[in-house]
Design a protein around this motif. Sequence first.
Motif, PDB file in Angstrom:
ATOM      1  N   LEU A 172       0.831  -1.198   0.000  1.00  0.00           N
ATOM      2  CA  LEU A 172       0.000   0.000   0.000  1.00  0.00           C
ATOM      3  C   LEU A 172       0.868   1.252   0.000  1.00  0.00           C
ATOM      4  O   LEU A 172       0.628   2.187  -0.771  1.00  0.00           O
ATOM      5  CB  LEU A 172      -0.916   0.001   1.230  1.00  0.00           C
ATOM      6  CG  LEU A 172      -1.671   1.307   1.522  1.00  0.00           C
ATOM      7  CD1 LEU A 172      -2.634   1.632   0.395  1.00  0.00           C
ATOM      8  CD2 LEU A 172      -2.396   1.212   2.864  1.00  0.00           C
ATOM      9  N   ASP A 173       1.874   1.264   0.839  1.00  0.00           N
ATOM     10  CA  ASP A 173       2.763   2.411   0.962  1.00  0.00           C
ATOM     11  C   ASP A 173       3.432   2.726  -0.381  1.00  0.00           C
ATOM     12  O   ASP A 173       3.550   3.893  -0.781  1.00  0.00           O
ATOM     13  CB  ASP A 173       3.822   2.125   2.024  1.00  0.00           C
ATOM     14  CG  ASP A 173       4.513   3.378   2.510  1.00  0.00           C
ATOM     15  OD1 ASP A 173       3.840   4.210   3.132  1.00  0.00           O
ATOM     16  OD2 ASP A 173       5.726   3.518   2.276  1.00  0.00           O
ATOM     17  N   GLY A 174       3.852   1.685  -1.087  1.00  0.00           N
ATOM     18  CA  GLY A 174       4.502   1.881  -2.375  1.00  0.00           C
ATOM     19  C   GLY A 174       3.561   2.442  -3.425  1.00  0.00           C
ATOM     20  O   GLY A 174       3.950   3.300  -4.237  1.00  0.00           O
ATOM     21  N   ALA A 175       2.308   1.954  -3.420  1.00  0.00           N
ATOM     22  CA  ALA A 175       1.323   2.457  -4.380  1.00  0.00           C
ATOM     23  C   ALA A 175       1.001   3.919  -4.108  1.00  0.00           C
ATOM     24  O   ALA A 175       0.860   4.730  -5.036  1.00  0.00           O
ATOM     25  CB  ALA A 175       0.050   1.610  -4.307  1.00  0.00           C
ATOM     26  N   VAL A 176       0.913   4.287  -2.834  1.00  0.00           N
ATOM     27  CA  VAL A 176       0.661   5.676  -2.465  1.00  0.00           C
ATOM     28  C   VAL A 176       1.836   6.554  -2.876  1.00  0.00           C
ATOM     29  O   VAL A 176       1.661   7.647  -3.431  1.00  0.00           O
ATOM     30  CB  VAL A 176       0.408   5.802  -0.949  1.00  0.00           C
ATOM     31  CG1 VAL A 176       0.348   7.272  -0.534  1.00  0.00           C
ATOM     32  CG2 VAL A 176      -0.878   5.093  -0.565  1.00  0.00           C
ATOM     33  N   ARG A 177       3.034   6.076  -2.648  1.00  0.00           N
ATOM     34  CA  ARG A 177       4.235   6.845  -2.985  1.00  0.00           C
ATOM     35  C   ARG A 177       4.285   7.155  -4.484  1.00  0.00           C
ATOM     36  O   ARG A 177       4.672   8.254  -4.904  1.00  0.00           O
ATOM     37  CB  ARG A 177       5.478   6.064  -2.563  1.00  0.00           C
ATOM     38  CG  ARG A 177       6.778   6.850  -2.628  1.00  0.00           C
ATOM     39  CD  ARG A 177       7.918   6.022  -2.054  1.00  0.00           C
ATOM     40  NE  ARG A 177       7.633   5.593  -0.694  1.00  0.00           N
ATOM     41  CZ  ARG A 177       7.802   6.372   0.374  1.00  0.00           C
ATOM     42  NH1 ARG A 177       8.257   7.603   0.224  1.00  0.00           N
ATOM     43  NH2 ARG A 177       7.521   5.906   1.577  1.00  0.00           N
ATOM     44  N   GLU A 178       3.891   6.192  -5.295  1.00  0.00           N
ATOM     45  CA  GLU A 178       3.911   6.395  -6.746  1.00  0.00           C
ATOM     46  C   GLU A 178       2.938   7.495  -7.158  1.00  0.00           C
ATOM     47  O   GLU A 178       3.249   8.328  -8.023  1.00  0.00           O
ATOM     48  CB  GLU A 178       3.567   5.077  -7.450  1.00  0.00           C
ATOM     49  CG  GLU A 178       3.866   5.091  -8.939  1.00  0.00           C
ATOM     50  CD  GLU A 178       3.695   3.728  -9.578  1.00  0.00           C
ATOM     51  OE1 GLU A 178       3.795   3.654 -10.824  1.00  0.00           O
ATOM     52  OE2 GLU A 178       3.453   2.733  -8.849  1.00  0.00           O
ATOM     53  N   VAL A 179       1.755   7.521  -6.542  1.00  0.00           N
ATOM     54  CA  VAL A 179       0.767   8.558  -6.851  1.00  0.00           C
ATOM     55  C   VAL A 179       1.267   9.924  -6.392  1.00  0.00           C
ATOM     56  O   VAL A 179       1.134  10.928  -7.099  1.00  0.00           O
ATOM     57  CB  VAL A 179      -0.583   8.219  -6.180  1.00  0.00           C
ATOM     58  CG1 VAL A 179      -1.554   9.381  -6.316  1.00  0.00           C
ATOM     59  CG2 VAL A 179      -1.187   6.958  -6.801  1.00  0.00           C
ATOM     60  N   VAL A 180       1.860   9.975  -5.199  1.00  0.00           N
ATOM     61  CA  VAL A 180       2.388  11.235  -4.665  1.00  0.00           C
ATOM     62  C   VAL A 180       3.494  11.776  -5.562  1.00  0.00           C
ATOM     63  O   VAL A 180       3.558  12.975  -5.861  1.00  0.00           O
ATOM     64  CB  VAL A 180       2.900  11.039  -3.222  1.00  0.00           C
ATOM     65  CG1 VAL A 180       3.662  12.288  -2.748  1.00  0.00           C
ATOM     66  CG2 VAL A 180       1.745  10.732  -2.279  1.00  0.00           C
ATOM     67  N   ASN A 181       4.368  10.893  -6.014  1.00  0.00           N
ATOM     68  CA  ASN A 181       5.493  11.316  -6.871  1.00  0.00           C
ATOM     69  C   ASN A 181       5.023  11.869  -8.212  1.00  0.00           C
ATOM     70  O   ASN A 181       5.757  12.617  -8.865  1.00  0.00           O
ATOM     71  CB  ASN A 181       6.450  10.149  -7.094  1.00  0.00           C
ATOM     72  CG  ASN A 181       7.219   9.781  -5.836  1.00  0.00           C
ATOM     73  OD1 ASN A 181       7.308  10.582  -4.898  1.00  0.00           O
ATOM     74  ND2 ASN A 181       7.773   8.575  -5.802  1.00  0.00           N
ATOM     75  N   ARG A 182       3.818  11.502  -8.625  1.00  0.00           N
ATOM     76  CA  ARG A 182       3.261  12.044  -9.871  1.00  0.00           C
ATOM     77  C   ARG A 182       2.619  13.417  -9.655  1.00  0.00           C
ATOM     78  O   ARG A 182       2.125  14.015 -10.600  1.00  0.00           O
ATOM     79  CB  ARG A 182       2.202  11.088 -10.431  1.00  0.00           C
ATOM     80  CG  ARG A 182       2.745   9.739 -10.905  1.00  0.00           C
ATOM     81  CD  ARG A 182       3.506   9.868 -12.212  1.00  0.00           C
ATOM     82  NE  ARG A 182       3.836   8.571 -12.760  1.00  0.00           N
ATOM     83  CZ  ARG A 182       3.094   7.920 -13.652  1.00  0.00           C
ATOM     84  NH1 ARG A 182       1.969   8.457 -14.106  1.00  0.00           N
ATOM     85  NH2 ARG A 182       3.469   6.738 -14.107  1.00  0.00           N
ATOM     86  N   GLY A 183       2.608  13.893  -8.416  1.00  0.00           N
ATOM     87  CA  GLY A 183       2.033  15.202  -8.128  1.00  0.00           C
ATOM     88  C   GLY A 183       0.525  15.242  -8.209  1.00  0.00           C
ATOM     89  O   GLY A 183      -0.055  16.295  -8.492  1.00  0.00           O
ATOM     90  N   MET A 184      -0.150  14.124  -7.943  1.00  0.00           N
ATOM     91  CA  MET A 184      -1.602  14.062  -8.080  1.00  0.00           C
ATOM     92  C   MET A 184      -2.354  14.426  -6.803  1.00  0.00           C
ATOM     93  O   MET A 184      -3.548  14.719  -6.852  1.00  0.00           O
ATOM     94  CB  MET A 184      -2.031  12.636  -8.487  1.00  0.00           C
ATOM     95  CG  MET A 184      -1.502  12.170  -9.820  1.00  0.00           C
ATOM     96  SD  MET A 184      -2.037  10.457 -10.124  1.00  0.00           S
ATOM     97  CE  MET A 184      -1.459  10.216 -11.798  1.00  0.00           C
TER      98      MET A 184
END
Length: 246
Positions: A172-184
Motif C-alpha cells: 500500500l505504501d509503495g502504491a501511495v508513494r507512486e501517486v504522490v510522486n506524480r504530483g496528483m
Amino acid sequence: MARKTVKRSPSAGAAKAKGEDAPAQGQGRPARRRLSPDERRSQIVAAAKALFSEEGIDQVSMRKIAREVGITQAAIYQHFENKEAILFVIIEDFFGDLLEALSSAIASEVEPLRKLRAGMRAYIEYGLSRPEAYRLVFMTPMSGLVRAGVAVPRTAEATLQPSKGALAFNVLDGAVREVVNRGMTRHSSTDLLAEAIWAAGHGIVSLLITHNEFPWTDPAKVIDLQIDLLFRGLLHEGCPMRTGMF
C-alpha cells in the motif's frame, strides 16, 4: 512351572502424559496415526483460531486449546510457548494471503492511481471474505498489529526482518508513494496518506462485518462510492484524473 512373561504395550495414559496419541485398543481397531510436529502445530492453530473467534482471546487458555485438540497441556507447550505465539501464526498466515491478494491486484494495473484503487478494493474484499480472521487481527483487545510488525513498518529493525504484515502494508505504501510522486495528491506525506487510506478501508470492512444484518442498499455499490469519495478528496483539484477516472 516357569512363569510366562507378558510384554505390555504402553498404556493410553502414559502416551497421553507424553503428549502422544494413545494406541488403539481392542481387536481389529486400526491404530491412530501419530501426527508429525508440523501437522500437530497446524491442528493446534486451527483449534485455537476457532476458539478465539467463538469465545474471545482472553477467555481461551492453553489448557482449553490442548483439550480441544486432544492432547495434554504439557504437550501443547512442546509446540508453542503461549497463546500469543499461536495468535502470531494466525496473524502471519492472514497477512501472507493478504500480501498475495494486494500484490496481484496492483500488478494487474499500470496507471498509478488505478493501482492504488485496485489495492484498496482487494483489501476490502479480502477482509470481508475472512470476517473471523479479520476480527482476530484488527478488532480484538489483544491486537495483532504490533506483533505482526504493522505498527512499526518503518523502523530499522522491521526493515531488516520485515513481517508479512509489514510487507503487506509496504505494498500500500509503495502504491501511495507512486501517486504522490506524480504530483496528483493534495498532501505530499506518503506516510499520512497511506495511513488515512488504510483507515478508510478498515472502517468499511469492520462496519460491514459487525453490521451485516443492516439492510444495505447494495454493499458493493457502497464500497465503490466510499472509494470514489476518498479518492476525490485525495487528489488535488487540478488533477485531470479527479474527474476522468470515476
